[in-house]
Scaffold this active site. Structure first.
Site, mmCIF file in Angstrom:
data_model
loop_
_atom_site.group_PDB
_atom_site.id
_atom_site.type_symbol
_atom_site.label_atom_id
_atom_site.label_comp_id
_atom_site.label_asym_id
_atom_site.label_seq_id
_atom_site.Cartn_x
_atom_site.Cartn_y
_atom_site.Cartn_z
ATOM 1 C CG PHE A 123 -75.188 -49.311 50.618
ATOM 2 C CD1 PHE A 123 -73.971 -48.653 50.722
ATOM 3 C CD2 PHE A 123 -75.264 -50.621 51.048
ATOM 4 C CE1 PHE A 123 -72.854 -49.297 51.243
ATOM 5 C CE2 PHE A 123 -74.141 -51.267 51.558
ATOM 6 C CZ PHE A 123 -72.936 -50.607 51.654
ATOM 7 C CE1 TYR A 176 -68.660 -49.382 58.782
ATOM 8 C CE2 TYR A 176 -69.206 -47.129 59.383
ATOM 9 C CZ TYR A 176 -69.596 -48.376 58.933
ATOM 10 O OH TYR A 176 -70.913 -48.598 58.634
#
Length: 300
Positions: A216, A66
Site C-alpha cells: 500500500f 489472492y
C-alpha cells in the site's frame, strides 16, 4: 525504462531489482474478498506479468489467498513464468486462508502451515518456494515463535529456501531471528501510514540487512480501493517539478527511505505498470524528501 534503475538488493540468495510487482490486483479482487466485479482477462494478466519481467521486474509478491471465483494469482504467475524465468523471485505468504467461496478462515495453526505451503507449490508449479512470509494475524497473535518454527522446519526439509515476516513489530523480528534467518519484512507503509517509522521497524531492518517491503505504498489509507485524486499538495508539487505522477512520487519517496526498501506496486493496467517501473529512475532532492516526510496537521 527498467526496474533496474532503482538499484538492487539481495533477497535471500538472489539479487532483485528494487521495483517489483504485487499480484493481488491480478484477480480482480482485494484482500477482503470483494470479487463482485468481472474477472480479469486471463491472457491480459499473463501478458502484463510478462511485460513486467521484460522491463526488469524480478521480484513478484503473491499468496494462495489472492483469488476470485475464476482467477488465481498463483496460477497466473505459473502460466506467465512457465517459459523458465528462473531469475524471478516469487514471494508468497502463509498464515491466513480463505475457503473456495472467499470467506476467511482463522489464522492457521502451526501444524496446518505445511498444507498452505504445499498449496502454493501446486499452484505455482514449483518444487520449492523462493521466499515464504509468515503473515501475522494482528493483536490476536502476540508471538510468532511457534508458527515461524514450523516454517523453519519446512525450510530445513527443502520446501522453502528463505523466510520472511509480514504485519509484524520489531519484537517479532527478534523472536523469529532467534529461530531462523529472516530475509524480508513486509508491512503496510507509505507517506500516509508510517507506523513502521514510529516503531523503528524500517531502520531496524536496514541495520540487520533485512529487506523492508512496504505494501500500500501508493494506495496508503485507501488500501485496496481504486486510485483516487491526489489530495496531498506536497505530492502534487513535487510531481509537477519532475513531470511525474503523484503515484511515482510516492513510490520514489518509499525507495529513498533506504537501499534495503523494496517496492511491490500492483496494477492490472499496462500503462500504470510502465509508470510504476519508471518511478525507479525518479530521484528526489533532500529538500523534497524533507518536505514530503514532514508531518502534516491532522495527518497520520
Amino acid at each position: 525504462m527498467s526496474a533496474a534503475a532503482a538499484g538492487t538488493w539481495k533477497l535471500g540468495d538472489k539479487e532483485v531489482n528494487r521495483i517489483g510487482y504485487g499480484a493481488m490486483r491480478l484477480t480482480g479482487n482485494g484482500m477482503a474478498g470483494n470479487s463482485d466485479g468481472p474477472p480479469i482477462d486471463r491472457d491480459h494478466a499473463v501478458r502484463l506479468l510478462r511485460r513486467a519481467v521484460d522491463r526488469g521486474v524480478n521480484h513478484i509478491d503473491t499468496a494462495s489467498f489472492y483469488f476470485s471465483p475464476l482467477r488465481s494469482a498463483n496460477e497466473l504467475i505459473n502460466r506467465a513464468l512457465s517459459s523458465g524465468q528462473d531469475d524471478v523471485v516469487v514471494v508468497t505468504k502463509v498464515g491466513p486462508g480463505r475457503d473456495p467461496s472467499g470467506e476467511w478462515h482463522a489464522m492457521a495453526r502451526p501444524d496446518r502451515l505445511r498444507g498452505q505451503v504445499e498449496e502454493n507449490l501446486r499452484q505455482l508449479g514449483r518444487d520449492h518456494l523462493d521466499v515464504v512470509n509468515l503473515r501475522r494475524n494482528g493483536p490476536d497473535m502476540p508471538s510468532v515463535a511457534e508458527h515461524f518454527g514450523a516454517l523453519a522446519e519446512l525450510r530445513e526439509a527443502g520446501l522453502i529456501r528463505h523466510l520472511g515476516l509480514s504485519n509484524v513489530r520489531p519484537e517479532h523480528v527478534a523472536e523469529a531471528r532467534a529461530i531462523a534467518p529472516v530475509v524480508c519484512v513486509q508491512n503496510s507503509y507509505g507517506l500516509d501510514w508510517r507506523r513502521a517509522d514510529d516503531s523503528g521497524l524500517v531502520d531496524l531492518c536496514g541495520e540487520l540487512g533485512i529487506a523492508f517491503v512496504p505494501f500500500f505504498a501508493v494506495a496508503g489509507l485507501r488500501r485496496e480501493a481504486a486510485a483516487g485524486q491526489e489530495r496531498d499538495d506536497r505530492v502534487r508539487a513535487v510531481a509537477r517539478a519532475h513531470a511525474a505522477t503523484p503515484a511515482q512520487v510516492r513510490l520514489a519517496w518509499t525507495l529513498h527511505r533506504g537501499p534495503h526498501v523494496l517496492a511491490i506496486p500492483g496494477t492490472s493496467d499496462p500503462a500504470h505498470l510502465d509508470e510504476n517501473i519508471a518511478a525507479a529512475a525518479l530521484r528526489l532532492t533532500p529538500e523534497e524528501m524533507e518536505l514530503l516526510g514532514a508531518p502534516v496537521a491532522d495527518g497520520p
